[in-house]
Design an enzyme around this catalytic site. Structure first.
Site, PDB file in Angstrom:
ATOM      1  N   ARG A  51      26.287  50.269  33.332  1.00 45.65           N
ATOM      2  CA  ARG A  51      26.899  50.686  34.590  1.00 45.65           C
ATOM      3  C   ARG A  51      28.431  50.689  34.569  1.00 45.65           C
ATOM      4  O   ARG A  51      29.064  51.666  34.983  1.00 45.65           O
ATOM      5  CB  ARG A  51      26.478  49.753  35.751  1.00 45.65           C
ATOM      6  CG  ARG A  51      25.174  50.096  36.376  1.00 45.65           C
ATOM      7  CD  ARG A  51      24.491  48.832  36.816  1.00 45.65           C
ATOM      8  NE  ARG A  51      24.149  48.094  35.630  1.00 45.65           N
ATOM      9  CZ  ARG A  51      23.004  48.284  34.953  1.00 45.65           C
ATOM     10  NH1 ARG A  51      22.119  49.101  35.405  1.00 45.65           N
ATOM     11  NH2 ARG A  51      22.765  47.630  33.840  1.00 45.65           N
ATOM     12  N   ARG A 101      36.173  45.154  28.806  1.00 39.52           N
ATOM     13  CA  ARG A 101      35.171  44.074  28.922  1.00 39.52           C
ATOM     14  C   ARG A 101      35.197  43.274  27.640  1.00 39.52           C
ATOM     15  O   ARG A 101      35.269  43.836  26.536  1.00 39.52           O
ATOM     16  CB  ARG A 101      33.777  44.639  29.146  1.00 39.52           C
ATOM     17  CG  ARG A 101      32.702  43.570  29.037  1.00 39.52           C
ATOM     18  CD  ARG A 101      31.345  44.048  29.471  1.00 39.52           C
ATOM     19  NE  ARG A 101      31.300  44.245  30.909  1.00 39.52           N
ATOM     20  CZ  ARG A 101      30.198  44.542  31.586  1.00 39.52           C
ATOM     21  NH1 ARG A 101      29.053  44.680  30.942  1.00 39.52           N
ATOM     22  NH2 ARG A 101      30.213  44.707  32.884  1.00 39.52           N
ATOM     23  N   HIS A 129      34.363  39.415  37.414  1.00 40.35           N
ATOM     24  CA  HIS A 129      33.973  40.829  37.268  1.00 40.35           C
ATOM     25  C   HIS A 129      34.439  41.550  38.551  1.00 40.35           C
ATOM     26  O   HIS A 129      33.633  41.933  39.394  1.00 40.35           O
ATOM     27  CB  HIS A 129      32.461  40.923  37.093  1.00 40.35           C
ATOM     28  CG  HIS A 129      31.955  42.255  36.616  1.00 40.35           C
ATOM     29  ND1 HIS A 129      32.716  43.415  36.623  1.00 40.35           N
ATOM     30  CD2 HIS A 129      30.745  42.609  36.115  1.00 40.35           C
ATOM     31  CE1 HIS A 129      31.975  44.414  36.150  1.00 40.35           C
ATOM     32  NE2 HIS A 129      30.791  43.953  35.834  1.00 40.35           N
TER      33      HIS A 129
END
Ligand code: CP
Length: 303
Positions: A51, A101, A129
């Site tokens: 995602r 990330r 996040h």
């Protein structure tokens, strides 16, 4: 130049402005189709993602921009020992903005101290996040029409679940928020997050019993047990199915409960619930793209 490493770097007013911008993008996508013409987003993913990476990429394409990057550390020079700092300096030569990330907490912060373009934290270890939180906030706002006066149940792996830590930080700034923290003992919310709740006078309580608290909840935020953060497989196997949401467990839930999950789902929500009107987790996926579009526009200072 501004990065986004922690959700608290955005004021409540800025969150509201991002939500308003995302709503305008949803209503008028053609207005935004060329806002980032000639701009490039780099997605540097040292950890797996479906995602976050793809929604960042879709977001940039829908703004008229282009995308480059890598989806695993092994295909980058990190595999040859290059540091995060040098990677950030290098990619700054090729891209206008970077989404990163990394499995190590703080890596995107290090990148932001070395890059010459904005860095967006797309998840750092078990820490934060922030862009998932943007997706969560837009979803709650669309479902409930508000971000205040809500009882929010957070269920599952509250220790390693970085989305939970960022969401708690964001919602703690709104009035009338009460958190119900539902987890096994071993996966309780870290003390540093609880200390900040206490310091800010936010109401919360901890329990292991999801069904007992179900009738109180306006929002139920389910999470996956984070296998990749465990030190041994035995503990993971023992804890992984601590909570499985089924239709039976929703019998005493509010009729207007909103069920969220940052996904990926492993076994925490029965697929039968996907057809329940209270299931919001796939709307959350789509909302993530719109909020990332709004964020890219903000950080690139595109009018
Ligand atoms: N919610 C989330 O971060 O999903 P991905 O790991 O697929 O990006």
């Amino acid at each position: 130049m501004r990065s986004l490493i922690d959700i608290l770097e955005l004021s409540v007013e800025e969150l509201e402005s991002l939500i308003a911008k995302a709503e305008d993008i949803i209503a008028n996508p053609e207005k935004y189709a060329h806002k980032c013409d000639g701009k490039k987003l780099a997605t540097l993913f040292f950890e797996p993602s479906t995602r976050t990476r793809l929604s960042f990429e879709a977001a940039m394409y829908e703004l008229g921009g282009n995308v480059l990057g890598f989806s695993e550390a092994q295909s980058s020079s990190a595999a040859k020992g290059e540091s995060v700092a040098d990677t950030a300096k290098t990619v700054s030569c090729y891209a206008d903005i970077i989404a990163m990330r990394h499995p190590k907490e703080g890596a995107p912060l290090v990148a932001s101290m070395n890059a010459s373009v904005p860095i967006i934290n797309a998840g750092d270890g078990g820490h934060n996040h922030p862009t998932q939180t943007l997706a969560d906030l837009l979803t709650i706002h669309r479902e409930k029409g508000r971000l205040n006066n809500l009882t929010v149940g957070l269920c599952g792996d509250l220790k390693f679940g970085r989305t939970v830590h960022s969401l708690i930080a964001a919602l703690s700034r709104y009035t009338g928020i009460k958190f119900v923290l539902i987890s096994p003992l071993e996966l309780k919310l870290p003390d540093y997050v609880k200390e900040s709740l206490k310091k800010n006078g936010i109401e919360f309580f901890e329990t292991a019993d999801l069904e007992a608290v179900m009738p109180e909840l306006d929002i139920l935020y389910m999470t996956r047990v984070q296998r990749e953060r465990f030190f041994n497989e035995e503990d993971y196997l023992r804890l992984k199915d601590s909570y499985i949401l089924t239709s039976e467990k929703l019998v005493h839930a509010k009729k207007d409960l909103s069920i969220l999950h940052p996904l990926p789902r492993v076994n925490e929500i029965s697929v039968a619930i996907d057809n329940d009107p209270r299931a919001c987790y796939f709307k959350q996926v789509l909302n993530g793209k719109f909020m990332r579009m709004a964020l890219i526009l903000m950080l690139l200072e595109v009018e």
